[in-house]
Write a protein that holds these residues in place. Sequence first.
Motif, short mmCIF file in Angstrom:
data_model
loop_
_atom_site.label_atom_id
_atom_site.label_comp_id
_atom_site.label_asym_id
_atom_site.label_seq_id
_atom_site.Cartn_x
_atom_site.Cartn_y
_atom_site.Cartn_z
N ALA A 189 44.36 38.83 83.10
CA ALA A 189 44.21 38.64 84.55
C ALA A 189 43.17 37.55 84.84
CB ALA A 189 43.82 39.95 85.22
N TYR A 190 42.09 37.56 84.05
CA TYR A 190 41.04 36.58 84.29
C TYR A 190 41.49 35.17 83.89
CZ TYR A 190 36.44 34.41 84.43
OH TYR A 190 35.41 33.59 84.73
N GLU A 244 44.46 34.14 84.23
CA GLU A 244 45.28 33.67 85.35
C GLU A 244 44.39 33.16 86.49
OE1 GLU A 244 49.07 35.79 86.69
OE2 GLU A 244 47.75 36.06 88.40
N VAL A 245 43.30 33.90 86.77
CA VAL A 245 42.37 33.46 87.81
C VAL A 245 41.85 32.06 87.49
CG1 VAL A 245 40.09 33.87 88.81
CG2 VAL A 245 41.68 35.77 88.55
N LYS A 246 41.49 31.86 86.21
CA LYS A 246 40.94 30.56 85.82
C LYS A 246 41.98 29.45 85.97
CE LYS A 246 37.56 30.19 82.72
NZ LYS A 246 36.34 30.40 83.47
N ALA A 247 43.23 29.79 85.64
CA ALA A 247 44.30 28.80 85.79
C ALA A 247 44.50 28.46 87.26
CB ALA A 247 45.59 29.33 85.18
N GLN A 248 44.42 29.48 88.12
CA GLN A 248 44.59 29.23 89.55
C GLN A 248 43.41 28.44 90.10
OE1 GLN A 248 45.23 33.32 90.50
NE2 GLN A 248 47.45 33.08 90.68
N ALA A 249 42.20 28.75 89.60
CA ALA A 249 41.03 27.99 90.05
C ALA A 249 41.19 26.52 89.65
CB ALA A 249 39.76 28.58 89.45
N ALA A 250 41.73 26.29 88.44
CA ALA A 250 41.93 24.91 87.98
C ALA A 250 42.99 24.23 88.85
CB ALA A 250 42.35 24.91 86.51
N ALA A 251 44.03 24.99 89.23
CA ALA A 251 45.08 24.41 90.07
C ALA A 251 44.50 24.02 91.44
CB ALA A 251 46.22 25.42 90.25
N LEU A 252 43.61 24.86 91.99
CA LEU A 252 42.95 24.53 93.26
C LEU A 252 42.11 23.27 93.10
CD1 LEU A 252 41.47 27.76 94.91
CD2 LEU A 252 43.48 26.47 95.59
N LEU A 287 33.20 38.27 80.82
CA LEU A 287 34.64 38.02 80.63
C LEU A 287 34.87 36.56 80.30
CD1 LEU A 287 36.82 39.82 83.31
CD2 LEU A 287 36.81 40.15 80.84
N ASP A 288 34.11 35.70 80.99
CA ASP A 288 34.22 34.27 80.79
C ASP A 288 33.89 33.92 79.33
OD1 ASP A 288 34.70 31.70 81.60
OD2 ASP A 288 32.66 31.36 82.33
N GLN A 297 42.58 42.89 81.30
CA GLN A 297 41.50 42.25 82.05
C GLN A 297 41.39 40.77 81.67
OE1 GLN A 297 37.89 44.48 81.41
NE2 GLN A 297 37.06 43.83 83.38
#
Lengths: 252, 188
Positions: free
Chosen positions: A98-99, A101-109, A16-17, A95
């Motif tokens: 959604a992924y 968004e996960v990457k954006a949230q990981a970057a925000a963390l 996916l990445d 998919q």
Amino acid sequence: MSGAWTIHTQVFDGPLDLLLYLVQKKGLNPRELSMVEIADSYLAYLARMTELHLGLAADYLVMASTLIWLKSLELLPRKPALVEEEDPAEALADQLIAYQEVKAQAAALDALPRLGREQHRREAMEEGEGPLVSPVDAFGLLELYYAMLQRHAEPPPTHQVHGPMPTLEDACREVIGLLDLSGGSAELGWMLRELGAQRERVLGFLGVLEMTRLRWLSLEQRVHLGPVQVSLNLDGDPDYGLLSGAVEEEIA
Amino acid sequence: MSDPRGEVVAFPGGGGDPSLVGAIEALLFAAGAPVPVARLLEVLPGRERREVQGALEALGRRYQAPESGLSLEEIAGGWQLRTDARFAEAVGALMGGKTQRLSKAALEVLAIAAYRQPVTRKEIEDLRGVASGAVVRSLLERGLLRVGSRRDEPGRPLEYRTTALFLELFSLGELRDLPTLRERRELD
């Protein structure tokens, strides 16, 4: 456009990445992907990774087959479906989004001030409260282990009958069963003796170490070389899949 | 002396009972870890929550001075003294340069767990499209994830949640303080 000098340092965390990278690199909207284009560039990338002798995890090949299938759906005329079906290309787009968004949230963390990176705290003081409950040292465990093997050395067997080889998971289940029976906490030496034959004891010992590492159990030893008390930290059954879960396949 | 709202400030230097401000500073310094107000009240008999809150505010203001190397932060439901981010490099060097490294995969799994908790391993793997057992396991070992209860669905999978240590690592007061994606976009 290919050149021997093309160097890619990008390391992908799964298919996916990689797919998301290709979509973003081409500035495409996941909802309006041309499967022909994206399947071709994905396959070209896989070919390049193979050339570079980067190990390809099976997940990448599964995605490749999905993309080729989607490409075929796009190219070949389709019989109108009798029943309204979910569009597989739509599912892939969901998919990807959604992924994303996960990457954006990981970057925000990652952008948050991190303890140990931007800020530091004072480390805990040495002195503890009440009786010293120190983590058991490795030698304490080792001594206990040898003492156990020697004390219960079995006489040389005349016949050896091999039953099914117990697995680490079996041993962990046994240990947790014993702990449940003793109300959540038991002495390590006693537990290992309860496990029966030497092979089971070795596995039980490994199981205790592994489960302690996963923090399902905690070990407590009040005196140097004293008895080691094992306590259960869990409510309900643990996720045994984590014990022997295959090492994550990553392209490194 | 009065503050901008026109209220009389009882003590010069930012308000709050100086001995209480000092006591709280000493407690937070000694603790290292975040200390909840309830715990401060336990060890400061005869003090009221309102007084302690006032003292914390006064202490926080004091650390805002440019010559201060510390800052007072609300972390994981408590209060914690931390070194100021301006001195991160020097402090990091003093600590032996061992910074908290998190791989891209670990950050993704933490993001999934933090924003969507509780999550199962399957949900994590479906979102990332890749096996994630090893990452989940290492995050459990590091105490950043914990096992919750079992979900009532076929297979009864375990649910994972983030821990107080996760909040401390990412300097968050509580889960509601997680950055929203809109905030993130505004930053970009």
